[in-house]
Write a protein that holds these residues in place. Structure first.
Motif, mmCIF file in Angstrom:
data_model
loop_
_atom_site.group_PDB
_atom_site.id
_atom_site.type_symbol
_atom_site.label_atom_id
_atom_site.label_comp_id
_atom_site.label_asym_id
_atom_site.label_seq_id
_atom_site.Cartn_x
_atom_site.Cartn_y
_atom_site.Cartn_z
ATOM 1 N N GLY A 85 0.847 -1.211 -0.017
ATOM 2 C CA GLY A 85 0.055 -0.080 -0.090
ATOM 3 C C GLY A 85 0.727 1.353 0.046
ATOM 4 N N GLY A 86 1.877 1.147 0.732
ATOM 5 C CA GLY A 86 2.991 2.323 0.889
ATOM 6 C C GLY A 86 3.568 2.608 -0.577
ATOM 7 N N ILE A 87 3.919 1.566 -1.220
ATOM 8 C CA ILE A 87 4.611 1.813 -2.278
ATOM 9 C C ILE A 87 3.872 2.360 -3.421
ATOM 10 N N LEU A 88 2.553 1.722 -3.490
ATOM 11 C CA LEU A 88 1.708 2.044 -4.796
ATOM 12 C C LEU A 88 0.969 3.409 -4.452
ATOM 13 N N ILE A 89 0.868 4.014 -3.432
ATOM 14 C CA ILE A 89 0.235 4.988 -3.200
ATOM 15 C C ILE A 89 1.425 6.318 -3.487
ATOM 16 N N ALA A 90 2.599 5.928 -3.328
ATOM 17 C CA ALA A 90 3.686 6.896 -3.648
ATOM 18 C C ALA A 90 3.984 7.153 -5.034
ATOM 19 N N MET A 91 3.280 6.115 -6.032
ATOM 20 C CA MET A 91 3.234 6.494 -7.210
ATOM 21 C C MET A 91 2.600 7.483 -7.662
ATOM 22 N N ASP A 92 3.045 8.349 -8.666
ATOM 23 C CA ASP A 92 2.260 9.330 -8.960
ATOM 24 C C ASP A 92 0.921 9.491 -10.012
ATOM 25 N N SER A 93 0.341 8.182 -9.451
ATOM 26 C CA SER A 93 -0.997 8.022 -10.526
ATOM 27 C C SER A 93 -1.735 7.306 -9.372
ATOM 28 N N PHE A 94 -3.111 7.371 -9.648
ATOM 29 C CA PHE A 94 -4.307 6.507 -8.840
ATOM 30 C C PHE A 94 -4.155 5.385 -9.429
ATOM 31 N N ILE A 95 -3.926 5.000 -10.726
ATOM 32 C CA ILE A 95 -4.152 3.570 -11.407
ATOM 33 C C ILE A 95 -3.564 2.411 -10.926
ATOM 34 N N PRO A 96 -2.186 2.452 -10.337
ATOM 35 C CA PRO A 96 -1.665 1.304 -9.641
ATOM 36 C C PRO A 96 -2.402 1.058 -8.420
ATOM 37 N N ILE A 97 -2.701 1.938 -7.541
ATOM 38 C CA ILE A 97 -3.530 1.598 -6.349
ATOM 39 C C ILE A 97 -4.960 0.899 -6.498
ATOM 40 N N SER A 98 -5.587 1.660 -7.424
ATOM 41 C CA SER A 98 -7.073 1.392 -7.793
ATOM 42 C C SER A 98 -6.908 -0.191 -8.616
ATOM 43 N N VAL A 99 -6.394 -0.408 -9.380
ATOM 44 C CA VAL A 99 -6.135 -1.682 -10.023
ATOM 45 C C VAL A 99 -5.643 -2.735 -9.117
ATOM 46 N N ALA A 100 -4.786 -2.503 -8.309
ATOM 47 C CA ALA A 100 -4.395 -3.349 -6.946
ATOM 48 C C ALA A 100 -5.622 -4.023 -6.314
#
Length: 646
Positions: free
Chosen positions: A163-178
């Motif tokens: 969760g920490g890794i994905l939300i640090a990305m500059d996009s809502f797509i990775p966390i949403s897809v996960a």
């Protein structure tokens, strides 16, 4: 009965799909929760961070107060595999809403989603723990619960990191897809869960949440050992939540570490509790062994105190923001890691047997409602833990190590209370200690003891620890008939009472006590219990099997039930036998000795006689694979000695 590792369950359809379903659920919960916490920490004004963080925690816990009782009713009323699939469909819907929240960067919407996730978890919990005792035998409950608890804490760790890794990305797509993908995987695994029978389809659902909650909580005290086990589980969540909630600030303000140090500390705890949960089956001998609970309690106190001690001596770090390598160079750093890992290990030994005991001892028709009540009390204890942390650290302005010390002190008080009120925990610890550490017990034929219904166990009497050896291997709770002098000896009366031991005296000593003992045996058998007697009436003075008293014949005349003969071998000569008056001569020769418990076929009541049972026990003992060098005499030929009297 076949000895199989708990990991064999992962190959079976009755367990693997369920295991994957709950793993993906716990994993997804923590991916989402940690992503939200980090969003609050880095994308909200400083003066609102604490308010929103506590609001998020409160809204996640709130459903456990509101909906647990209703969820318990639903879990007992309907078929559980269908319920799990519906809950997972709900999770997919909730994660779609979460994706919208990430897209809009809307903290309020995401906090509302967290509330919905709490509600979904509230409904899933009673179904999850109600499913296990329905699909697993008593031999598998410890292993099954160990796998579930281990995977839950590992999923918490991995989900938190991801969760920490994905939300640090500059996009809502990775966390949403996960989060959507993991919810879908949970649903797909739930589709393979086999059908279950509804526990009680006649339940009328009570939609008055307050009334349902009160009614649910009233069910818990009906069985004292179940109720205190629930309190023990809730106490663990109190204890664990205090330690885990402080890890970020503990790392920053006490150890001077950065966020990577926090991850290291959480990893040590999670891996520890995973190992502790998995090792429960091995230590318990594949039975629900509550003797491990006091061991877990002692370990939590010991390593909790050591964590306080080493952290209170930590050099003043200020806000240095050190990495893992720098922190580990400080004296005591390895002790901190070991302490957290061992708190996890002993936490696993503490909580897994309690969950298994609740499942085993609860009425099958209400087990999900018992779990629902447990979840309510868990939530209360976690809220109290949060309040204690705020008072100690905020109002009193004490340090985090001092909070750990207070928690350990409370833990000792709570544990002493539980073990005093229900001495069965200590009694089981004594039995486990003898079977697992003092002796190496080999058993044969335990599957011949009926799994249910009244039965009398008959065994030769070699040593004072015979009841503990039998108790340590017989799966069903057993009531022992014991001579009153032993019953009142060594200050053990409290523990014998806890085991519902029946004291007996001869007719010459105390005829009233003798009649009361026979009446108690009759009542126990009429209630479907297991009763164990030692028909010799005394410890063997020479290692041989003495004559059996006629009491067993009276028992059969009053309450005809099956009788199972058993033989103990290689206890003669131990410090607990009457081989020598000099205890020092006994200890070296029998410590860690291999002891056998051999169980014969059940005998119908009409064939039972004292002499015939003695013959059978002698025959079982002659089957022993371990020779006893202290016994020079051979056992007499049972057939020639007893056939004329049978």
């Amino acid at each position: 009965m076949t000895e199989k590792s708990q990991f064999q369950l992962l190959k079976e359809r009755r367990f693997l799909p369920f295991f994957l379903t709950q793993f993906f659920g716990a994993f997804n919960d923590n991916v989402f929760k940690n992503a939200l916490v980090i969003m609050i920490a880095f994308r909200v004004a400083d003066d609102q961070v604490d308010i929103l963080t506590n609001l998020a925690f409160g809204l996640f816990i709130l459903p456990f107060f509101l909906f647990s009782a209703f969820g318990g009713q639903v879990a007992d009323k309907f078929e559980k595999s269908v319920l799990m699939r519906r809950v997972k469909i709900g999770e997919i819907t909730i994660m779609l809403l979460a994706s919208l929240g990430f897209y809009l960067n809307s903290i309020p919407l995401l906090i509302f989603v967290l509330f919905l996730m709490g509600a979904q978890s509230t409904l899933f919990g009673p179904v999850k723990y109600g499913y296990l005792p329905e699909k697993l035998s008593n031999y598998e409950l410890m292993g099954g619960n160990g796998l579930v608890e281990s995977s839950t804490f590992i999923s918490i760790l991995l989900g938190t990191i991801l969760g920490g890794i994905l939300i640090a990305m500059d996009s809502f797509i990775p966390i949403s897809v996960a989060v959507i993908s993991f919810a879908v995987m949970g649903y797909l695994s739930a589709r393979a869960i086999p059908l279950c029978e509804a526990a009680d389809p006649t339940i009328k659902l009570d939609f008055n949440l307050w009334r349902a909650t009160v009614k649910n909580l009233k069910i818990l005290p009906e069985k004292k050992v179940v109720f205190l086990s629930v309190l023990g589980i809730s106490w663990f969540w109190f204890f664990g939540s205090i330690f885990l909630a402080q890890m970020p600030n503990f790392s920053r303000t006490v150890l001077g570490g950065n966020e990577h140090v926090v991850t290291l500390l959480l990893t040590m705890f999670s891996v520890g509790i995973g190992l502790g949960s998995l090792v429960c089956e091995k230590l318990s001998g594949r039975r629900v062994e509550i003797g491990l609970v006091p061991i877990g309690a002692i370990g939590l106190a010991w390593f909790g105190f050591d964590l306080y001690w080493v952290s209170s001596q930590w050099p003043d770090a200020g806000l240095q923001n050190l990495g893992i390598a720098a922190v580990m160079q400080v004296s005591g750093a390895y002790r901190v890691c070991i302490d957290l890992a061992m708190i996890g290990v002993f936490g696993g030994l503490y909580i897994v047997p309690l969950y298994a005991l609740v499942q085993e001892r609860s009425d099958p028709n209400i087990v999900s409602r018992i779990i629902a009540g447990n979840n309510i009390i868990n939530a209360i204890f976690m809220v109290v833990a949060a309040v204690l942390g705020m008072v100690v650290l905020g109002v009193l302005d004490w340090s985090i190590p001092q909070l750990f010390l207070i928690t350990v002190g409370l833990h000792i008080v709570v544990s002493l209370y539980i073990f005093t009120i229900v001495p069965e925990f200590i009694l089981r610890l004594v039995a486990w200690f003898l079977v697992s550490l003092v002796y190496r017990v080999k058993y044969k034929g335990l599957e011949k003891i009926p799994a249910e219904g009244p039965v009398v166990l008959v065994c030769n009497h070699v040593a004072f620890v015979d009841p503990a050896i039998v108790m340590g291997r017989v799966r069903r709770p057993t009531k022992f008939v014991m001579h009153h002098k032993i019953y009142n000896k060594f200050g053990m009366k409290l523990l014998f009472n806890a085991a519902k031991t029946i004291p007996i005296a001869s007719a010459k000593e105390d005829p009233e006590m003798m009649e009361a003992a026979f009446a108690s045996v009759k009542q126990a058998l009429e209630e479907g219990d297991v009763v164990c007697i030692f028909p010799e009436g005394r410890l063997t003075p020479d290692g041989q099997i003495g004559q059996f008293k006629k009491g067993i014949e009276r028992i059969m005349a009053e309450t005809p039930v099956p009788v199972v003969p058993m033989a103990l071998n290689n206890l003669w000569g131990s410090m607990f036998s009457r081989h020598s008056k000099n205890v020092l001569k006994r200890i070296p020769r029998k410590f860690l000795a291999k002891v056998e418990l051999i169980v014969g076929d059940a005998i119908p009541p009409e064939k039972v006689s004292a002499d015939y049972l003695r013959q059978l026990v002698i025959e079982l003992k002659n089957q022993a694979e371990i020779a006893n060098p202290l016994s020079e005499k051979q056992l007499p030929d049972a057939a020639s000695k007893t056939d004329s009297n049978a």
